[in-house]
Design a protein around this motif. Structure first.
Motif, PDB file in Angstrom:
ATOM      1  N   PRO A   1       0.820  -1.210   0.000  1.00  0.00           N
ATOM      2  CA  PRO A   1       0.000   0.000   0.000  1.00  0.00           C
ATOM      3  C   PRO A   1       0.855   1.262   0.000  1.00  0.00           C
ATOM      4  CG  PRO A   1       0.142  -0.897   2.209  1.00  0.00           C
ATOM      5  CD  PRO A   1       0.824  -1.893   1.301  1.00  0.00           C
TER       6      PRO A   1
ATOM      7  N   GLY B   1      -4.598   2.193  -5.945  1.00  0.00           N
ATOM      8  CA  GLY B   1      -4.235   1.063  -5.108  1.00  0.00           C
ATOM      9  C   GLY B   1      -4.525   1.298  -3.645  1.00  0.00           C
ATOM     10  N   PRO B   2      -4.165   0.312  -2.812  1.00  0.00           N
ATOM     11  CA  PRO B   2      -4.490   0.388  -1.384  1.00  0.00           C
ATOM     12  C   PRO B   2      -3.704   1.477  -0.658  1.00  0.00           C
ATOM     13  CG  PRO B   2      -3.081  -1.505  -1.843  1.00  0.00           C
ATOM     14  CD  PRO B   2      -3.468  -0.940  -3.170  1.00  0.00           C
ATOM     15  N   ILE B   3      -4.326   1.998   0.393  1.00  0.00           N
ATOM     16  CA  ILE B   3      -3.739   3.093   1.178  1.00  0.00           C
ATOM     17  C   ILE B   3      -3.832   2.743   2.660  1.00  0.00           C
ATOM     18  CG2 ILE B   3      -3.959   5.526   1.832  1.00  0.00           C
ATOM     19  CD1 ILE B   3      -5.389   5.975  -0.885  1.00  0.00           C
ATOM     20  N   VAL B   4      -2.764   2.993   3.380  1.00  0.00           N
ATOM     21  CA  VAL B   4      -2.790   2.998   4.843  1.00  0.00           C
ATOM     22  C   VAL B   4      -2.624   4.441   5.265  1.00  0.00           C
ATOM     23  CG1 VAL B   4      -1.596   2.310   6.957  1.00  0.00           C
ATOM     24  CG2 VAL B   4      -1.947   0.646   5.124  1.00  0.00           C
TER      25      VAL B   4
ATOM     26  N   ASN C   1     -13.984   6.015   1.096  1.00  0.00           N
ATOM     27  CA  ASN C   1     -12.889   5.711   0.167  1.00  0.00           C
ATOM     28  C   ASN C   1     -12.504   4.242   0.339  1.00  0.00           C
ATOM     29  OD1 ASN C   1     -10.401   5.407  -1.178  1.00  0.00           O
ATOM     30  ND2 ASN C   1      -9.827   7.529  -0.813  1.00  0.00           N
ATOM     31  N   THR C   2     -12.871   3.425  -0.637  1.00  0.00           N
ATOM     32  CA  THR C   2     -12.640   1.982  -0.520  1.00  0.00           C
ATOM     33  C   THR C   2     -11.171   1.600  -0.669  1.00  0.00           C
ATOM     34  OG1 THR C   2     -13.145   1.737  -2.881  1.00  0.00           O
ATOM     35  CG2 THR C   2     -14.962   1.419  -1.320  1.00  0.00           C
ATOM     36  N   ASN C   3     -10.332   2.531  -1.115  1.00  0.00           N
ATOM     37  CA  ASN C   3      -8.901   2.243  -1.218  1.00  0.00           C
ATOM     38  C   ASN C   3      -8.198   2.303   0.130  1.00  0.00           C
ATOM     39  OD1 ASN C   3      -8.892   1.765  -3.940  1.00  0.00           O
ATOM     40  ND2 ASN C   3      -7.923   3.681  -4.534  1.00  0.00           N
ATOM     41  N   VAL C   4      -8.792   2.993   1.096  1.00  0.00           N
ATOM     42  CA  VAL C   4      -8.178   3.099   2.422  1.00  0.00           C
ATOM     43  C   VAL C   4      -8.480   1.821   3.195  1.00  0.00           C
ATOM     44  CG1 VAL C   4      -8.032   4.391   4.576  1.00  0.00           C
ATOM     45  CG2 VAL C   4      -8.382   5.611   2.410  1.00  0.00           C
ATOM     46  N   LYS C   5      -7.439   1.043   3.449  1.00  0.00           N
ATOM     47  CA  LYS C   5      -7.589  -0.265   4.075  1.00  0.00           C
ATOM     48  C   LYS C   5      -7.416  -0.232   5.585  1.00  0.00           C
ATOM     49  CE  LYS C   5      -8.157  -1.910  -0.004  1.00  0.00           C
ATOM     50  NZ  LYS C   5      -9.550  -2.210  -0.466  1.00  0.00           N
ATOM     51  N   SER C   6      -6.660   0.739   6.083  1.00  0.00           N
ATOM     52  CA  SER C   6      -6.388   0.817   7.516  1.00  0.00           C
ATOM     53  C   SER C   6      -6.211   2.264   7.932  1.00  0.00           C
ATOM     54  CB  SER C   6      -5.113   0.045   7.893  1.00  0.00           C
ATOM     55  OG  SER C   6      -5.151  -1.285   7.439  1.00  0.00           O
TER      56      SER C   6
ATOM     57  N   ILE D   1     -13.681   1.150   8.620  1.00  0.00           N
ATOM     58  CA  ILE D   1     -12.299   0.824   8.273  1.00  0.00           C
ATOM     59  C   ILE D   1     -11.557   0.390   9.537  1.00  0.00           C
ATOM     60  CG2 ILE D   1     -10.137   1.694   7.298  1.00  0.00           C
ATOM     61  CD1 ILE D   1     -11.783   3.769   5.757  1.00  0.00           C
TER      62      ILE D   1
END
Length: 274
Positions: free
Chosen positions: A44, A99-102, A120-125, A219
């Protein structure tokens, strides 16, 4: 440049360089996944968000260590113009990242990520480092009262006007005479004094603007409580972390554990990446 100024500058540079060396030296050796016949996992982008009375340089050690492990790192420049504006600014910024974001927030930066990441579905954590994990309708000032603690920083502010400020709004700085003992009492005095001199002010609106729907409702979140914090009461930090359902670690640190205990902050961020 006077002899004293040169000595101060050298001391600050030496402290920063030493911290960078310690952080980098402690990094584990990473395996070459290509040589093992496996495609490398998509890492990420880690976005680091500073709070008020600070700037992105506070993330220097943690950011450098993450980059050394192959992560794409962005130390976001928080406008500090008020929660509504700052959150919208970060929300738009995050929309440019594929892509994924922390998302990592320190202090008031926690309030900003709480609002900016919603939807925002890209923010994973979400990772809160001695930060505000606000509830809907709650302000920073109100959150300071959680758990029965007391935030004395508002008693030591220097207020200055800025162009275009709404009526009653102004820029707030921590009085440099009190900054080292309030903000960073576990850092070398020379470093804390330099932080006081270079601090970025935050608009008063940041203290009283109600938060929107919090991203931590949907999240996963991690939270570092700084037990010696003199900016956000540790009692309030514990209450916010519990309410958000965060995975919690507690460290004996001032308000800036990413500077005084960067390896522990690094470890928490890496937990959120998994």
């Amino acid at each position: 440049m006077t002899r004293h100024t040169r000595r101060a500058a050298l001391a600050t540079a030496a402290a920063t360089a030493l911290a960078l060396l310690v952080a980098t030296a402690a990094l584990p050796a990473s395996a070459d996944t290509a040589s093992l016949g496996r495609p490398p996992a998509l890492k990420p982008t880690i976005v680091l968000v500073h709070g008020a009375f600070a700037d992105s340089s506070g993330w220097a050690v943690v950011g450098t260590a993450l980059q050394a492990e192959g992560y794409s790192v962005i130390a976001f420049s928080n406008p500090l113009r008020g929660l509504t504006y700052d959150s919208a600014y970060l929300r738009d910024f995050l929309g440019t990242i594929a892509g994924p974001i922390v998302l990592v927030g320190h202090s008031y930066g926690g309030a900003v990520i709480t609002n900016a990441a919603t939807g925002n579905t890209n923010v994973k954590s979400l990772v809160y480092i001695a930060a505000y994990a606000l509830a809907e309708g709650e302000s920073v000032a109100a959150a300071n009262e959680l758990g029965g603690g007391h935030a004395s920083v508002t008693e030591h502010l220097v207020v200055r006007p800025f162009p275009g400020a709404a009526e009653g709004d102004a820029d707030a700085y921590i009085d440099p005479a009190f900054f080292p003992d309030l903000f960073a009492q576990d850092l070398p005095k020379i470093v804390a004094r330099n932080m006081a001199a270079t601090q970025r002010p935050g608009a008063f609106a940041s203290l009283v603007t109600p938060s929107g729907v919090p991203a931590w409702k949907t999240i996963p979140s991690w939270y570092m409580v700084a037990s010696q914090d003199r900016i956000i009461p540790p009692e309030a930090e514990r209450a916010m972390a519990k309410r958000a359902g965060s995975k919690v670690v507690e460290v004996k640190s001032s308000h800036v554990p990413m500077m005084s205990q960067p390896l522990k902050v690094l470890a928490l961020i890496k937990q959120a990446v998994k």
